[in-house]
Scaffold this active site. Structure first.
Site: not given
Ligand code: RFL
Ligand code: PHB
Length: 391
Positions: A72, A201, A293, A297, A384
């Site tokens: 993108h 957005y 989110p 990032k 971004y």
């Molecule tokens: P995770 O993915 O939470 O993984 C941590 C893992 O640790 C496990 N765990 C344990 N394991 C052993 N012992 C314990 N006591 C434990 N406690 C927990 C968990 O089960 C899990 O498997 O963290 P990590 O690896 O640091 O990754 C971070 C990302 O997952 C997170 O920052 C992103 O998903 C955030 N996020 C987004 N980030 C982006 O860069 N671009 C995006 O577009 C974006 N969109 C989003 C998002 C997060 C969202 N939510 C649901 C919070 C959109 C959403 C809706």
């Molecule tokens: C997503 O596709 O899940 C997404 C994309 C952009 C954002 C947050 C989430 O800023």
């Protein structure tokens, strides 16, 4: 069992670190409390920056991402029923982002770990970490009813926001900074073509909305909702109707709706824990910091920490502790900038329940400034796509 680095958590941070260390000849064990299917089933991030793309290539897991990911070059901001394009590529000297779901990226990393037969324990219960203030840290857990112990040189705490690693850091040293926003995001995934080629957005008087995607046939949409809302309350029909109201007429008209595959509500939070190193324990990813989110990032910051941590550990095994000593400071410099950007995007685009007329006028002025100022658009674009690494 003994390994050089014990990694707690099999999210993107833990798995990517494991893969990079494996390629450098450092042995790891990943200990995850959930099942593999559960980890793969979580629908989360969708946007990855060049930094993360490069790191996945370095880890040797980038081929499917390059084949299936969508590049993108811009995003659209929508307010007052008009869309304004931010030309990410043009404003940043050619930088772009990629749409590739966290689920896919996690699967690629899991497959690579499995192919290399690297030790990974899923469904580990009662995970606890010990003695990281000394030379011989240990991780304990229970698997199939049996207590186990792994001794190691280092523990990587990649266990997310609710994990055990940050909770085990000495309270006298750990400092935390937090902002909780009084709203949530209701997300919906559907097997429908995205409404637009690029992300939209939208800042609307009924609340923020985001149109994202996972592929040319799969869409991901979000609506700002109340924290008191439940997923059950929101039928698919209600979701689509509300999304249409928050988009410009052309987008609302062309939106293709369909049954949801997944729906979930996520709270919005900014959080940073400092420092990110306690003796031989390192925190990385969501274990150390959370961003709302809006700026896309979270996953990218996790990759950025892992970049520093993998290099630091590789350096350590080649005889220098400079990398591990500088780890926390280097990470935090980048983290706070991403925290600032994510907070700013969140404050700019949402409707806050406690906002008054002044707050609203400031938002309107800032949006108007943004679409008329190349300088303001450039600032948005360079954040971004991801700020460059200084080292
Ligand atoms: P995770 O993915 O939470 O993984 C941590 C893992 O640790 C496990 N765990 C344990 N394991 C052993 N012992 C314990 N006591 C434990 N406690 C927990 C968990 O089960 C899990 O498997 O963290 P990590 O690896 O640091 O990754 C971070 C990302 O997952 C997170 O920052 C992103 O998903 C955030 N996020 C987004 N980030 C982006 O860069 N671009 C995006 O577009 C974006 N969109 C989003 C998002 C997060 C969202 N939510 C649901 C919070 C959109 C959403 C809706
Ligand atoms: C997503 O596709 O899940 C997404 C994309 C952009 C954002 C947050 C989430 O800023």
């Amino acid at each position: 069992m003994r390994v050089q680095v014990a990694i707690v958590g099999a999210g993107p941070a833990g798995l990517l670190l494991g893969q990079l260390l494996y390629r450098a000849g450092i042995d790891t064990m990943v200990i995850e409390q959930r099942s593999q299917d559960y980890v793969l089933g979580r629908i989360r991030a969708g946007i990855i920056e060049q930094v993360a793309i490069d790191l996945l290539d370095e880890a040797g897991v980038g081929s499917r991402m390059h084949a299936e990911g969508l590049i993108h070059a811009g995003i659209e901001l929508c307010f007052n029923d008009v869309r304004h394009r931010i030309d990410l590529k043009g404003l940043t000297g050619g930088q772009q982002v990629m749409v590739y779901g966290q689920t896919e990226l996690t699967k690629d990393l899991m497959d690579a770990r499995e192919a290399a037969s690297l030790p990974t324990v899923y469904e580990a219960e009662d995970v606890s970490i010990h003695d990281f203030d000394g030379e011989q840290p240990r991780v304990r857990y229970v698997k199939d009813g049996l207590a186990r112990e792994v001794s190691c040189d280092f523990i990587a705490g990649c266990d997310g926001f609710h994990g055990v690693c940050r909770a085990s850091a000495p309270a006298g040293i750990l400092r935390t900074y937090e902002r909780v926003y009084p709203l949530g995001w209701l997300g919906l995934l559907s097997e429908t073509p995205p409404v637009s080629e690029e992300l939209i957005y939208s800042s609307h008087e009924r609340g923020f909305a985001l149109c994202s995607m996972r592929s040319r046939t799969r869409s991901r949409y979000y609506l700002q909702c109340s924290l008191a809302d439940t997923v059950e309350q929101w039928t698919d029909r209600m979701f689509w109707d509300e999304l249409k109201r928050r988009l410009d007429p052309e987008a609302a008209e062309s939106l293709v709706t369909g049954p949801s595959i997944e729906k979930s509500i996520a709270p919005l939070r900014s959080f940073v824990a400092e420092p990110m190193r306690f003796g031989r324990l390192f925190l990385a990813g969501d274990a150390a910091h959370i961003v709302p989110p809006t700026g896309a990032k979270g996953l990218n910051l996790a990759a950025s920490d892992v970049r520093y941590l993998s290099r630091a550990l590789i350096e350590f095994y080649s005889g220098s502790s400079d990398g591990i000593d500088g780890y926390s400071g280097r990470c935090l410099q980048r983290i706070w900038k991403a925290e600032r950007f994510s907070w700013w995007m969140t404050m700019l685009l949402h409707r806050f329940p406690d906002a008054d007329g002044f707050d609203r006028r400031i938002q309107e002025a800032e949006l108007d400034y943004l679409v008329h100022s190349v300088a303001a658009q450039t600032a948005l674009a360079e954040n971004y796509v991801g700020l460059p690494f200084r080292d």
